[in-house]
Design an enzyme around this catalytic site. Structure first.
Site, PDB file in Angstrom:
ATOM      1  N   TYR A 239      58.813  73.392  54.053  1.00 54.86           N
ATOM      2  CA  TYR A 239      57.851  74.498  53.916  1.00 54.86           C
ATOM      3  C   TYR A 239      56.468  74.065  54.421  1.00 54.86           C
ATOM      4  O   TYR A 239      55.847  74.755  55.231  1.00 54.86           O
ATOM      5  CB  TYR A 239      57.764  74.945  52.453  1.00 54.86           C
ATOM      6  CG  TYR A 239      56.725  76.030  52.243  1.00 54.86           C
ATOM      7  CD1 TYR A 239      56.961  77.329  52.668  1.00 54.86           C
ATOM      8  CD2 TYR A 239      55.493  75.741  51.653  1.00 54.86           C
ATOM      9  CE1 TYR A 239      55.998  78.321  52.506  1.00 54.86           C
ATOM     10  CE2 TYR A 239      54.528  76.725  51.479  1.00 54.86           C
ATOM     11  CZ  TYR A 239      54.787  78.018  51.908  1.00 54.86           C
ATOM     12  OH  TYR A 239      53.832  78.994  51.756  1.00 54.86           O
TER      13      TYR A 239
ATOM     14  N   SER B 284      49.223  78.383  54.666  1.00 54.35           N
ATOM     15  CA  SER B 284      49.199  77.933  53.266  1.00 54.35           C
ATOM     16  C   SER B 284      48.317  76.692  53.148  1.00 54.35           C
ATOM     17  O   SER B 284      48.136  75.951  54.122  1.00 54.35           O
ATOM     18  CB  SER B 284      50.621  77.571  52.838  1.00 54.35           C
ATOM     19  OG  SER B 284      50.613  76.898  51.593  1.00 54.35           O
TER      20      SER B 284
HETATM   21  N1  LIG Z   1      52.449  82.870  46.710  1.00 55.21           N
HETATM   22  C1  LIG Z   1      52.003  81.681  47.052  1.00 55.21           C
HETATM   23  O1  LIG Z   1      51.779  80.795  46.199  1.00 55.21           O
HETATM   24  C2  LIG Z   1      51.688  81.398  48.497  1.00 55.21           C
HETATM   25  C3  LIG Z   1      50.833  80.331  48.793  1.00 55.21           C
HETATM   26  C4  LIG Z   1      50.553  80.052  50.137  1.00 55.21           C
HETATM   27  C5  LIG Z   1      51.097  80.826  51.131  1.00 55.21           C
HETATM   28  N2  LIG Z   1      51.938  81.862  50.809  1.00 55.21           N
HETATM   29  C6  LIG Z   1      52.509  82.633  51.906  1.00 55.21           C
HETATM   30  O2  LIG Z   1      52.226  84.003  51.708  1.00 55.21           O
HETATM   31  C7  LIG Z   1      53.171  84.796  52.413  1.00 55.21           C
HETATM   32  C8  LIG Z   1      53.642  85.939  51.534  1.00 55.21           C
HETATM   33  O3  LIG Z   1      54.371  85.408  50.441  1.00 55.21           O
HETATM   34  P1  LIG Z   1      54.212  85.962  48.964  1.00 55.21           P
HETATM   35  O4  LIG Z   1      53.548  84.913  48.163  1.00 55.21           O
HETATM   36  O5  LIG Z   1      53.641  87.313  48.976  1.00 55.21           O
HETATM   37  O6  LIG Z   1      55.733  85.971  48.498  1.00 55.21           O
HETATM   38  P2  LIG Z   1      56.751  87.173  48.238  1.00 55.21           P
HETATM   39  O7  LIG Z   1      56.212  88.077  47.190  1.00 55.21           O
HETATM   40  O8  LIG Z   1      58.068  86.506  48.012  1.00 55.21           O
HETATM   41  O9  LIG Z   1      56.769  87.979  49.603  1.00 55.21           O
HETATM   42  C9  LIG Z   1      57.531  87.557  50.721  1.00 55.21           C
HETATM   43  C10 LIG Z   1      57.710  88.733  51.644  1.00 55.21           C
HETATM   44  O10 LIG Z   1      58.450  88.306  52.793  1.00 55.21           O
HETATM   45  C11 LIG Z   1      59.535  89.187  53.021  1.00 55.21           C
HETATM   46  N3  LIG Z   1      60.663  88.472  53.602  1.00 55.21           N
HETATM   47  C12 LIG Z   1      61.268  87.354  53.117  1.00 55.21           C
HETATM   48  N4  LIG Z   1      62.301  87.003  53.924  1.00 55.21           N
HETATM   49  C13 LIG Z   1      62.343  87.937  54.912  1.00 55.21           C
HETATM   50  C14 LIG Z   1      63.180  88.126  56.051  1.00 55.21           C
HETATM   51  N5  LIG Z   1      64.181  87.280  56.321  1.00 55.21           N
HETATM   52  N6  LIG Z   1      62.950  89.189  56.859  1.00 55.21           N
HETATM   53  C15 LIG Z   1      61.946  90.059  56.583  1.00 55.21           C
HETATM   54  N7  LIG Z   1      61.102  89.923  55.534  1.00 55.21           N
HETATM   55  C16 LIG Z   1      61.309  88.876  54.725  1.00 55.21           C
HETATM   56  C17 LIG Z   1      59.877  89.709  51.625  1.00 55.21           C
HETATM   57  O11 LIG Z   1      60.491  90.986  51.714  1.00 55.21           O
HETATM   58  P3  LIG Z   1      62.050  91.269  51.436  1.00 55.21           P
HETATM   59  O12 LIG Z   1      62.453  90.445  50.262  1.00 55.21           O
HETATM   60  O13 LIG Z   1      62.063  92.748  51.198  1.00 55.21           O
HETATM   61  O14 LIG Z   1      62.717  90.879  52.699  1.00 55.21           O
HETATM   62  C18 LIG Z   1      58.512  89.852  50.989  1.00 55.21           C
HETATM   63  O15 LIG Z   1      57.938  91.089  51.336  1.00 55.21           O
HETATM   64  C19 LIG Z   1      54.275  83.816  52.858  1.00 55.21           C
HETATM   65  O16 LIG Z   1      54.114  83.506  54.222  1.00 55.21           O
HETATM   66  C20 LIG Z   1      54.027  82.587  51.998  1.00 55.21           C
HETATM   67  O17 LIG Z   1      54.495  81.409  52.618  1.00 55.21           O
HETATM   68  C21 LIG Z   1      52.232  82.164  49.524  1.00 55.21           C
END
Ligand SMILES: NC(=O)c1ccc[n+]([C@@H]2O[C@H](COP(=O)([O-])OP(=O)(O)OC[C@H]3O[C@@H](n4cnc5c(N)ncnc54)[C@H](OP(=O)(O)O)[C@@H]3O)[C@@H](O)[C@H]2O)c1
Length: 269
Positions: free
Chosen positions: A156, A143
């Protein structure tokens, strides 16, 4: 060394929504096989259906499990073995955050972030490496928050700092092994992330100054995959995020703390 995603076999964590689902959609037309994991089976099935619409001959395996636990990771690794899925690409994407101060956080949510963002990522990488076909790739989702200490998202940001550092070291370790390691550091991206990070009585993250950094998940994933294909170690998707990361990494720490203090006092961090 480049990585060719054509005919790849990819294991994607956090594939049930957001960036993980988008990785699956963008790889589907050219991949040979995808192994999608997350906790929600129904959501994974919906992503599989989309991928099969894009490529009807694609092999798509699913495993609904909680990878933040030893047992859950065991279930995933057993499924990968039992289905004889041989990945040549591991996308460590699953992650979560928590909006609010450490003092007011629950111990459970502090722990959940560390277990998922760091422990799961490292131990899955370690367990999958012996199965990873070469030439291989590992794509870790960090991130922009990895570049600065972030009040009200302290744990985080620290976990993502860990991911970036781990990825860079791993890239060097594996460079002569035929494995490319790429770390993608997105800025604020519209996914379910905010919904999960928000506390029941808490604020959303859509705060001042973030608008110019926000880019769609499609662009984040396209830039991440382009960087992996080029065999590069790191990418900050979007011009705004690239500039912000450069600024954050070069600002003197004392000045950074003063600026963060000011924003935090105003409640805008
Ligand atoms: N969106 C942003 O602003 C942003 C910015 C920088 C970095 N990121 C990073 O991008 C990555 C993806 O996040 P996203 O933005 O796509 O958010 P998201 O839509 O909330 O996706 C998170 C994913 O992680 C899975 N997950 C969460 N807890 C889990 C667990 N205990 N075991 C297995 N799977 C789990 C969720 O699936 P289930 O709920 O089905 O378990 C979901 O598929 C993350 O690493 C996040 O830190 C996001």
């Amino acid at each position: 060394m480049n990585f060719d995603t054509h005919q790849c076999t990819a294991l994607i964590t956090g594939a049930s929504s957001g960036l993980g689902a988008e990785f699956a959609r963008q790889l589907a037309p050219q991949a040979q096989g995808l192994f999608l994991t997350g906790r929600r089976l129904e959501a994974l099935e919906a992503v599989r259906a989309e991928c099969l619409r894009l490529n009807p001959t694609l092999r798509v395996e699913l495993c609904a499990t909680d990878i933040a636990t030893d047992e859950g990771r065991g279930v995933l690794l057993e499924a990968v073995r039992a289905l004889d899925f041989q990945p040549n690409l591991l996308i460590n994407n699953a992650g979560m955050g928590d909006y609010g101060t450490v003092q007011t956080a629950t111990a459970a949510k502090l722990r959940a972030q560390m277990d998922l963002n760091m422990t799961a990522l490292v131990l899955l990488t370690h367990a999958i490496l012996p199965r990873l076909k070469k030439p291989g790739g590992i794509l870790n989702v960090s991130s922009l928050a990895s570049t600065l200490p972030l009040p009200a998202m302290a744990v985080y940001a620290a976990t993502k700092s860990f991911v970036s550092s781990f990825s860079e070291a791993l890239a060097v370790e594996l460079a002569t092994e035929g494995i490319v390691v790429t770390c993608v550091c997105p800025g604020p991206t519209p996914t379910s992330f905010s919904h999960t990070a928000r506390r029941p009585d808490g604020e959303d993250t859509d705060r001042g100054g973030q608008g110019i950094l926000r880019i769609p998940p499609q662009q984040v994933v396209a830039e991440a995959l382009a960087t992996l294909r080029a065999g590069k170690a790191c990418v900050y998707p979007g011009l705004g995020v690239t500039v912000a990361a450069c600024l954050f990494r070069h600002l003197p720490r004392a000045l950074m703390r003063r600026l963060l203090q000011r924003r935090f006092s105003r409640g805008t961090v």
